[in-house]
Design an enzyme around this catalytic site. Structure first.
Site, PDB file in Angstrom:
ATOM      1  CB  SER A  41      -0.883  -0.023   1.255  1.00 54.58           C
ATOM      2  OG  SER A  41      -1.606   1.172   1.374  1.00 54.58           O
ATOM      3  CG  HIS A 154      -1.195  -5.186   4.473  1.00 54.26           C
ATOM      4  ND1 HIS A 154      -0.833  -4.360   5.511  1.00 54.26           N
ATOM      5  CD2 HIS A 154      -0.599  -4.676   3.365  1.00 54.26           C
ATOM      6  CE1 HIS A 154      -0.057  -3.392   5.041  1.00 54.26           C
ATOM      7  NE2 HIS A 154       0.101  -3.573   3.749  1.00 54.26           N
ATOM      8  CD  GLU A 163      -0.850  -2.158   9.297  1.00 53.47           C
ATOM      9  OE1 GLU A 163      -0.300  -2.328  10.402  1.00 53.47           O
ATOM     10  OE2 GLU A 163      -0.349  -1.495   8.384  1.00 53.47           O
ATOM     11  CD  GLU A 204       2.055  -4.680   7.537  1.00 51.00           C
ATOM     12  OE1 GLU A 204       1.361  -4.256   8.487  1.00 51.00           O
ATOM     13  OE2 GLU A 204       2.561  -3.936   6.674  1.00 51.00           O
ATOM     14  CG  ASP A 241      -2.492   1.739   8.145  1.00 54.26           C
ATOM     15  OD1 ASP A 241      -3.044   2.712   7.582  1.00 54.26           O
ATOM     16  OD2 ASP A 241      -1.544   1.127   7.635  1.00 54.26           O
ATOM     17  CD  GLU A 283      -0.333   4.120   9.374  1.00 56.41           C
ATOM     18  OE1 GLU A 283       0.170   3.816   8.272  1.00 56.41           O
ATOM     19  OE2 GLU A 283      -0.135   3.447  10.416  1.00 56.41           O
ATOM     20  CG  ASP A 310       2.159   5.511   5.713  1.00 61.95           C
ATOM     21  OD1 ASP A 310       3.275   5.866   5.284  1.00 61.95           O
ATOM     22  OD2 ASP A 310       1.697   4.372   5.490  1.00 61.95           O
ATOM     23  CE  LYS A 335       4.843   2.638   6.084  1.00 56.62           C
ATOM     24  NZ  LYS A 335       3.682   2.470   5.177  1.00 56.62           N
ATOM     25  CG  HIS A 363       6.536  -3.146   9.418  1.00 59.37           C
ATOM     26  ND1 HIS A 363       5.991  -4.380   9.661  1.00 59.37           N
ATOM     27  CD2 HIS A 363       5.477  -2.285   9.438  1.00 59.37           C
ATOM     28  CE1 HIS A 363       4.680  -4.270   9.826  1.00 59.37           C
ATOM     29  NE2 HIS A 363       4.346  -3.017   9.696  1.00 59.37           N
ATOM     30  CE  LYS A 386       1.379   0.176  10.658  1.00 58.71           C
ATOM     31  NZ  LYS A 386       0.739   1.105   9.720  1.00 58.71           N
TER      32      LYS A 386
END
Length: 418
Positions: A41, A154, A163, A204, A241, A283, A310, A335, A363, A386
Site C-alpha cells: 500500500s 494486506h 490494520e 504483516e 491503519d 493512521e 503515512d 518509513k 516496517h 510499527k
C-alpha cells in the site's frame, strides 16, 4: 579515517517472496550489509522503487538493474569515501540520481547503500547501531503498535480497514509490552477459532479471518483485551491503519462499509468508533491529497488520539511542513524507503520533534530479516514502532532486537512517552 574499499549489490528475497536488493559495504577489515524493504500500500509521492519490469523470468519484479548500478556506478563513486560521513555519502547518492523521487537509480538501490553505510560505521566504531543516530544518552524504548488483524491490501478477506493494532499503554518496560501483546494475541486466537475462522495470518503477521465487518474485528479485539484481564483504553488501546488511499472515489470514502459516503459522515463514524472502542491512534484516515478532511478530523478529536500521516507525508520534509501549517495531524509514520536515505529520514524526524509530532518508525509489508528500524527507533527516541505482529520471523526479528537493546541498556532502560 575508515574508507570504503568495495560495495557489492545482490538480489535477495523479501517476506512476500519477491526480489529485493541487499548491499554489502567493505572497509579494510570489516563489512556490513543491509536489505531494502518494499511496500504494497504505497503513496504516489513516495520515492521510486526500481524494478526490472521487462524481466519475465521474475514477473517484472527482479532488481538486477539496481544490482548493476551498485556494482558499477555507486561502487566507483563511493570508493575511498569516509564511511563515517553518512551525510556526504547520502548526498553523493542523491546528486548521482538527480531526480525528485529518485527515479534514475531507485530509492531501493540508494537506501540499501545508505543503511549499510550506517551499519558499517557503527561496527568500526565498536558501538551498537542505536548509538550512532541522533541520541547519545538517555535512550528510550518505543511502544509497539502491534498488528493483530489484517485487512485491506494486506489480506484477502473483506475488511476495509487495513490494520487493526493494539498498543500496550500500561507497560513500564519493553519486555512487559511484548508480554501484554502476547497474552492479548493468544486470547484473540481463541475467539477466532471459536467463531470457526482460520487463524492464518496476513502479510504483516496479524490474523486474517474471513470477516467483512470492521466493527466485528473491533469487537473481537475488545473482547480479547478484556479476556486477558486488561482495561480497554488505559491498559491496552486499539489503533487503526485505514489506508484510505485505497478507499476513495469522487471525494467520498468507503471505509466503514463498501458504500461510499461523504467526508462529514465518514468523520462522524470515526468519532463514534473512537468513543465506542477507546481508539487512540488512526493512521491515514483520508486520502493523500485530501488535506482539508485531515484538518477537519484533527480539529474534532481529543488531543490524546493520534492522527498519523503515512501516505500523506511519505517521510518527506516538504509535505510534513505543509501538514504542520494546515494542522492536518499530530503524528507521522517514518518509513526509510519512502524517502531513500538515512540522512533525509533523520531530517524529517528532527523536524517532527521540533513541531511536537509523535514519530512512529515503521516496517513495510514486504520486509526482511534486517533489524535496522529497531535501532533507528531507539536511536531517535521515537515514541512508537510499527513492525507487525508476533508472527513471521521478519516481524519478530525487530521485537527481538529491541529486547536485546533493552538488555544492553540494563537499569537505564526506560519506555518513551505517549
Amino acid at each position: 579515517m575508515s574508507k570504503i574499499k568495495k560495495i557489492v549489490g545482490r538480489q535477495v528475497f523479501d517476506s512476500r517472496g519477491n526480489p529485493t536488493i541487499e548491499v554489502e559495504i567493505y572497509s579494510k577489515n570489516s563489512s556490513a550489509k543491509s536489505i531494502c524493504p518494499s511496500g504494497a500500500s504505497t503513496g504516489s509521492y513516495e520515492a521510486y522503487e526500481k524494478r526490472d519490469t521487462n524481466n519475465k523470468n521474475y514477473l517484472g519484479k527482479s532488481v538486477f538493474k539496481s544490482v548493476e548500478i551498485v556494482n558499477k556506478l555507486i561502487n566507483k563513486k563511493l570508493i575511498n569515501q569516509n564511511i563515517h560521513n553518512q551525510e556526504k555519502i547520502d548526498n553523493i547518492l542523491i546528486r548521482l540520481d538527480g531526480t525528485k523521487q529518485k527515479k534514475k537509480l531507485g530509492a531501493n538501490t540508494i537506501l540499501a547503500v545508505s543503511m549499510a553505510t550506517k551499519k558499517l560505521s557503527s561496527k568500526i566504531k565498536k558501538i551498537p547501531l542505536y548509538k550512532n543516530f541522533l541520541i547519545k544518552k538517555n535512550f528510550k524504548l518505543p511502544y509497539p503498535l502491534m498488528n493483530v488483524i489484517n485487512g485491506g491490501a494486506h489480506a484477502n478477506n473483506g475488511l476495509q480497514i487495513q490494520e487493526f493494532m493494539i498498543r500496550p499503554d500500561r507497560a513500564k518496560s519493553f519486555s512487559e509490552a511484548i508480554r501484554i501483546c502476547y497474552i492479548v494475541i493468544n486470547n484473540l486466537k481463541k475467539l477466532i477459532i471459536k467463531m470457526g475462522h482460520s487463524t492464518s495470518v496476513g502479510d504483516e503477521g496479524g490474523f486474517a479471518p474471513m470477516i467483512k465487518d470492521n466493527e466485528l474485528a473491533l469487537k473481537l479485539i475488545k473482547k480479547a483485551i478484556e479476556n486477558s484481564g486488561f482495561k480497554l483504553g488505559s491498559d491496552v488501546s486499539i489503533c487503526l491503519d485505514v489506508a484510505a488511499n485505497e478507499l476513495i472515489k469522487n471525494n467520498k470514502y468507503a471505509i466503514h462499509s463498501k458504500k461510499y459516503i461523504s467526508v462529514d459522515k465518514t468523520i462522524s463514524k470515526y468519532l463514534k468508533l473512537i468513543n465506542r472502542y477507546k481508539i487512540l491512534s488512526i493512521e491515514d484516515p483520508f486520502g493523500e491529497n485530501d488535506w482539508t478532511s485531515w484538518s477537519k478530523l484533527t480539529s474534532k478529536i481529543n488531543k490524546k488520539v493520534q492522527i498519523v500521516g503515512d501516505d500523506l507525508y511519505v517521510t518527506n520534509l516538504e509535505r510534513l511542513k505543509v501538514g504542520f501549517l494546515k494542522q492536518s495531524s499530530n503524528a507521522i509514520l517514518i518509513k526509510l524507503n519512502q524517502i531513500g536515505t538515512v540522512t533525509e529520514t533523520l531530517e524529517v524526524i528532527k523536524f517532527a520533534k521540533i513541531i511536537g509530532f509523535s514519530t512512529i518508525i515503521s516496517h513495510r509489508s514486504g520486509e526482511s530479516e534486517d533489524t535496522f528500524i529497531a535501532d533507528l527507533c531507539v536511536g531517535t527516541n521515537s515514541n512508537q514502532i510499527k513492525t507487525g505482529s508476533l508472527a513471521r520471523s521478519e516481524r519478530v526479528s525487530k521485537y527481538n532486537q529491541l529486547l536485546r537493546i533493552e538488555e544492553n541498556l540494563k537499569n537505564n532502560s526506560k519506555m518513551n512517552s505517549l
